[in-house]
Design an enzyme around this catalytic site. Structure first.
Site, PDB file in Angstrom:
ATOM      1  N   GLU A  18     -36.600  39.457  -7.625  1.00 54.73           N
ATOM      2  CA  GLU A  18     -37.669  39.767  -6.708  1.00 54.73           C
ATOM      3  C   GLU A  18     -38.812  40.184  -7.519  1.00 54.73           C
ATOM      4  OE1 GLU A  18     -37.081  43.667  -4.874  1.00 54.73           O
ATOM      5  OE2 GLU A  18     -35.373  43.770  -6.167  1.00 54.73           O
ATOM      6  N   LYS A  35     -32.544  52.219  -4.473  1.00 54.97           N
ATOM      7  CA  LYS A  35     -33.910  52.577  -4.753  1.00 54.97           C
ATOM      8  C   LYS A  35     -34.295  53.702  -5.345  1.00 54.97           C
ATOM      9  CE  LYS A  35     -37.721  52.052  -1.450  1.00 54.97           C
ATOM     10  NZ  LYS A  35     -38.276  50.632  -1.802  1.00 54.97           N
ATOM     11  N   ARG A  91     -29.243  53.504   3.238  1.00 57.90           N
ATOM     12  CA  ARG A  91     -29.303  53.020   1.961  1.00 57.90           C
ATOM     13  C   ARG A  91     -29.894  54.065   0.992  1.00 57.90           C
ATOM     14  NH1 ARG A  91     -34.601  48.831   1.540  1.00 57.90           N
ATOM     15  NH2 ARG A  91     -35.659  50.524   1.898  1.00 57.90           N
TER      16      ARG A  91
END
Ligand code: PLP
Length: 342
Positions: free
Chosen positions: A221, A185, A83
């Protein structure tokens, strides 16, 4: 077993504590250097570093902890490594070979062995890998030089005295644009979430529920956790969108629900209209595993889940306990989920 630091593990919060060692490697002339463990916690940068001007930085978050049989392990760190690289590609940063990430992780944790909280304390060693552009950049373009660091800090149990359901609000702000950076992220996704979260806290809410920015009709989210819902007939439902961050906890819980608990799982668009019909709601992320949501405030109108404000709903609880058991070594883990460091 290694000597442990003299820390009141059960009562430390979620804050930064400087430990003995951190890992550093630099990227220059198109290649990463060898990398090393250092005791130097300071980063000295050009005043014009890419990260300082155009926020070219991304990060990861995972934890190391002690299992029941005394091993120090991490949970699915290969997914953090891949990720991180997805984030790097989107930000025009160099990737770090997955093997390098895992090697850095092992070195870091071994060098901070005395800071890994003991089994049963509820505390863990939180690990923060991150990368940033270091050389001067003033015209808008990617940096040429980068630093990757990984530090560790012990953090206390997320839930002291049981997981109490939280109250959240539907935000009028957007977290991520369609085709934007919501799925990586990056620090930039957090910088713009600070204003809405401070406002939400002032109003007495624990978190913001963000809707999709294009239509404001579907659930996305919160600022740092994915949603998991349970229908009244026991199905697990989790929002699918290209602009939410692919939580490793959420992906693991979906597997646990399907393959271990035999539950039906739907990963799909979740219209906000449907939320009032769900029986349970939780937020998933590394820090808490699952944080139960008792109530959602939609501009003054309350959605109260039947699971109430006292404890987690039964399905959420089963998911939580199963994943926690897998992490702590009391339930057999699926192949490759537990990375033993020592
Ligand atoms: C890190 C993060 C999560 C949680 O991901 P985990 O891999 O489960 O820790 C969820 N949403 C956002 C926006 C995040 O940054």
């Amino acid at each position: 077993m290694a000597e442990k630091k003299d820390i009141d593990w059960a009562n430390i919060g979620f804050g930064y504590m400087k430990t003995d060692a951190r890992y550093v490697t630099n990227f220059k002339n198109g290649a990463w250097d060898e990398g090393c463990i250092t005791d130097d916690d300071k980063v000295v940068l050009s005043e014009c570093a890419g990260v300082l001007q155009y926020a070219q930085t991304c990060f990861e978050g995972l934890k190391a902890y002690t299992t029941k049989d005394g091993h120090i392990v991490t949970f699915r760190p290969d997914l953090n490594a891949s990720r991180l690289n997805d984030s790097c590609e989107r930000l025009e940063m160099p990737t770090l070979p997955e093997g390098r990430f895992l090697e850095a992780l092992d070195k870091l944790v071994l060098a901070n062995k005395e800071w890994v909280p003991p089994y049963g304390s509820g505390a863990t060693l939180y690990i923060r890998p991150y990368m940033f552009g270091t050389n001067p950049v003033i015209g808008v373009k990617p940096a040429d030089e980068y630093q990757f660091r990984m530090f560790a800090t012990p953090v206390g149990p997320y839930f002291k005295g049981g997981a109490k359901p939280i109250v959240i609000k539907v935000s009028d702000f957007d977290r991520a644009a369609p085709h934007g950076t919501g799925n990586i992220k990056a620090g930039l996704n957090y910088a713009m979430s600070l204003y809405p979260i401070v406002k939400a806290h002032e109003e007495g809410f624990a978190e913001n529920m963000y809707l999709d920015a294009a239509t404001r009709t579907n659930v996305e989210e919160t600022g740092g956790a994915n949603f998991l819902f349970v229908t009244k007939d026991g199905k697990v439902v989790t929002p699918k969108s290209d602009s939410i961050l692919p939580s490793i906890t959420r992906r693991s819980l979906v597997y646990v629900a399907r393959e271990i608990l035999g539950l039906e799982v739907e990963e799909r668009v979740v219209p906000f209209e449907e939320v009032k019909d769900f029986a349970e709601c939780g937020l998933c992320g590394t820090a808490a595993v699952i944080s139960p949501v008792g109530k959602i405030n939609d501009h003054g109108k309350e959605i109260c889940f039947p699971s109430g404000m006292e404890e987690m709903g039964p399905v959420t609880k089963k998911l939580y306990e199963t994943l926690l058991g897998i992490q702590q070594g009391t339930i057999e883990a699926p192949e490759g989920w537990i990375h033993t460091i020592c």
